[in-house]
Design an enzyme around this catalytic site. Structure first.
Site, PDB file in Angstrom:
ATOM      1  CB  SER A 212      34.237  41.782  42.526  1.00  0.00           C
ATOM      2  OG  SER A 212      34.738  40.921  43.517  1.00  0.00           O
TER       3      SER A 212
ATOM      4  CG  ASP B 231      40.378  46.633  45.105  1.00  0.00           C
ATOM      5  OD1 ASP B 231      40.878  45.513  45.331  1.00  0.00           O
ATOM      6  OD2 ASP B 231      39.223  46.763  44.676  1.00  0.00           O
TER       7      ASP B 231
ATOM      8  CG  HIS C 236      38.664  43.009  43.705  1.00  0.00           C
ATOM      9  ND1 HIS C 236      38.204  44.109  44.384  1.00  0.00           N
ATOM     10  CD2 HIS C 236      37.642  42.118  43.701  1.00  0.00           C
ATOM     11  CE1 HIS C 236      36.953  43.900  44.777  1.00  0.00           C
ATOM     12  NE2 HIS C 236      36.588  42.694  44.392  1.00  0.00           N
TER      13      HIS C 236
END
Ligand SMILES: *[C@@H]1O[C@H](CO)[C@@H](O)[C@H](O)[C@H]1NC(C)=O
Ligand SMILES: *[C@@H]1O[C@H](CO)[C@@H](O)[C@H](O)[C@H]1NC(C)=O
Ligand SMILES: *[C@@H]1O[C@H](CO)[C@@H](O)[C@H](O)[C@H]1NC(C)=O
Ligand SMILES: *[C@@H]1O[C@H](CO)[C@@H](O)[C@H](O)[C@H]1NC(C)=O
Length: 391
Positions: free
Chosen positions: A49, A354, A357
């Protein structure tokens, strides 16, 4: 007939030889003393991610707003409010942001491709999306996609036409920068299997070996310049702190043992890459410590213009503003009224977006730190990452 070269001829001959040697040394992946900036025509990225530019979103479903709100003003599938480190890397070479390999709409791979997807692991996971937790595009799958990408672009190039204008030139594959950012989900995979931290820690050598094997495979396809991120202080992430609240904390409030597992991974990776530099003499391999600059943001946020580093910007609930039931961008019910889990007032002052991240502001900070060479082994800046350093 002259049997021997005269001295003058010999000297001229030698000058020519050294001139040729010098030219060879100045070509791609040359030693560091030929300190010319690298001219990377393309970037190929592999990861999870932290370097996904929309791959998982293309394969499964889009991320909701406010992901992307700061920079793109729409959700692009990046796990941030704006740009990620990979975007800043591309930008620094004047290259466009990388399109995800998996995105079939409007993608242009002239300057590279991104094989990273959120939730990707180094080792093949047991539990995969949509029913399970992790991306089916583990590192070895990304490698195979890249291998097929090279093969298919050759065919498309020979065919010509409009599609041939959307793929890299043939020589870009050897001249490109190959970037990697993967590893933290392998720890999550162990923990979600109910392994203890010590058990997860014990799998680190195997995780790192698998990482190195995949880098070798990508080298064998012609890659030469590697920029490989280590893993961050995952014990400082709100998602870790909210889900493992009882763990021992360090003086900055980060879960100590989680960070120690990251550190062990980073140590093993650094060692593994040092060995790989010997095994692959044509490769320029840069180990990039992102752990240290990320940790600086938790140690001394004020110094760098940040606040509340352990609290997620976009989230809802609890001390860390993070709860798996109230995810960023989701609609939730609070006492019978619908609420959108939105972002904090000032994301540009926040470290974590979040819960898992980083914000664009934090990503920019980390990029500024690592691109100078201050946190790399060998200590060379990003724009010199095609140069091999002799041991
Ligand atoms: C693909 O991107 C490159 C670089 O931005 C650009 O020059 C080219 O025109 C693009 N191709 C298409 C078909 O849009
Ligand atoms: C892990 O433990 C929890 C709680 O005991 C249990 O519900 C879950 O099924 C276990 N998961 C695995 C993969 O064993
Ligand atoms: C992880 O394993 C290494 C090597 O055995 C050890 O030095 C380290 O203390 C371990 N860390 C944790 C958190 O268990
Ligand atoms: C929801 O209602 C409970 C009980 O009335 C109250 O204690 C709580 O503060 C309310 N939560 C919010 C977010 O308003």
């Amino acid at each position: 007939m002259k049997l021997f070269m005269s001295q003058i001829e010999f000297l001229r001959h030698m000058t020519l030889v050294s001139f040729i040697v010098l030219i060879l040394l100045c070509s791609n992946t040359s030693p560091i003393f030929a300190s010319k900036s690298c001219d990377f025509p393309a970037i190929f990225n592999f990861g999870a991610s932290n370097s996904d530019t929309g791959g998982l979103a293309a394969a499964f479903e889009a991320l909701p707003f406010p992901f992307g709100e700061t920079y793109f003003h729409r959700s692009t599938g990046r796990y941030s409010d704006g740009r990620i480190i990979l975007d800043f890397i591309a930008q620094s070479f004047g290259l466009p942001y990388l399109h995800p390999y998996l995105n079939s709409l409007g993608s242009n791979f002239t300057y590279g491709a991104n094989f990273a997807t959120a939730g990707s692991t180094i080792r093949i996971p047991n539990s995969i999306l949509p029913r399970g937790m992790f991306s089916p595009f583990a590192l070895i799958v990304q490698y195979r996609q890249f291998r097929d990408f090279i093969r298919n672009t050759k065919f498309i190039r020979d065919q010509g036409g409009v599609f041939a204008t959307l793929i890299p030139k043939e020589d870009y594959f050897s001249k490109a920068l190959y970037t990697f950012d993967i590893g933290q989900n392998d720890f999550v995979a162990g923990l979600s299997n109910n392994e203890t931290i010590q058990q997860v820690n014990a799998t680190v050598p195997d995780i790192v070996n698998t990482f190195i094997e995949n880098i070798k495979s990508i080298y064998n396809l012609g890659a030469r310049s590697f920029w490989i991120h280590n893993t961050g202080p995952n014990g400082c992430l709100p998602v870790t702190l909210a889900n493992f609240p009882s763990k021992i904390k360090d003086r900055y409030g980060c879960a100590k043992q989680f960070n120690e597992v990251s550190q062990y991974f980073n140590l093993k990776l650094k060692e593994g890459l040092a060995q790989l530099r010997k095994d692959l003499p044509l490769a320029a391999i840069t180990y990039v410590d992102i752990y240290t600059p990320k940790y600086l943001l938790f140690q001394n946020p004020k110094k760098y213009g940040f606040e509340h580093p352990l609290v997620a910007c976009c989230g809802y609930g609890g001390k860390y503003n993070n709860n798996v039931r109230n995810k960023c961008g989701e609609s939730i019910n609070i006492n019978g009224t619908k609420h959108l889990v939105g972002s904090c007032k000032n994301p540009s002052k926040r470290v974590v977006w979040d819960g898992t991240h980083y914000t664009e502001a934090a990503n920019k900070f980390v990029f500024d730190q690592i691109s100078t060479g201050a946190f790399t082994d060998p200590p060379i800046p990003l724009n010199m990452a095609c140069h091999r350093k002799f041991p």
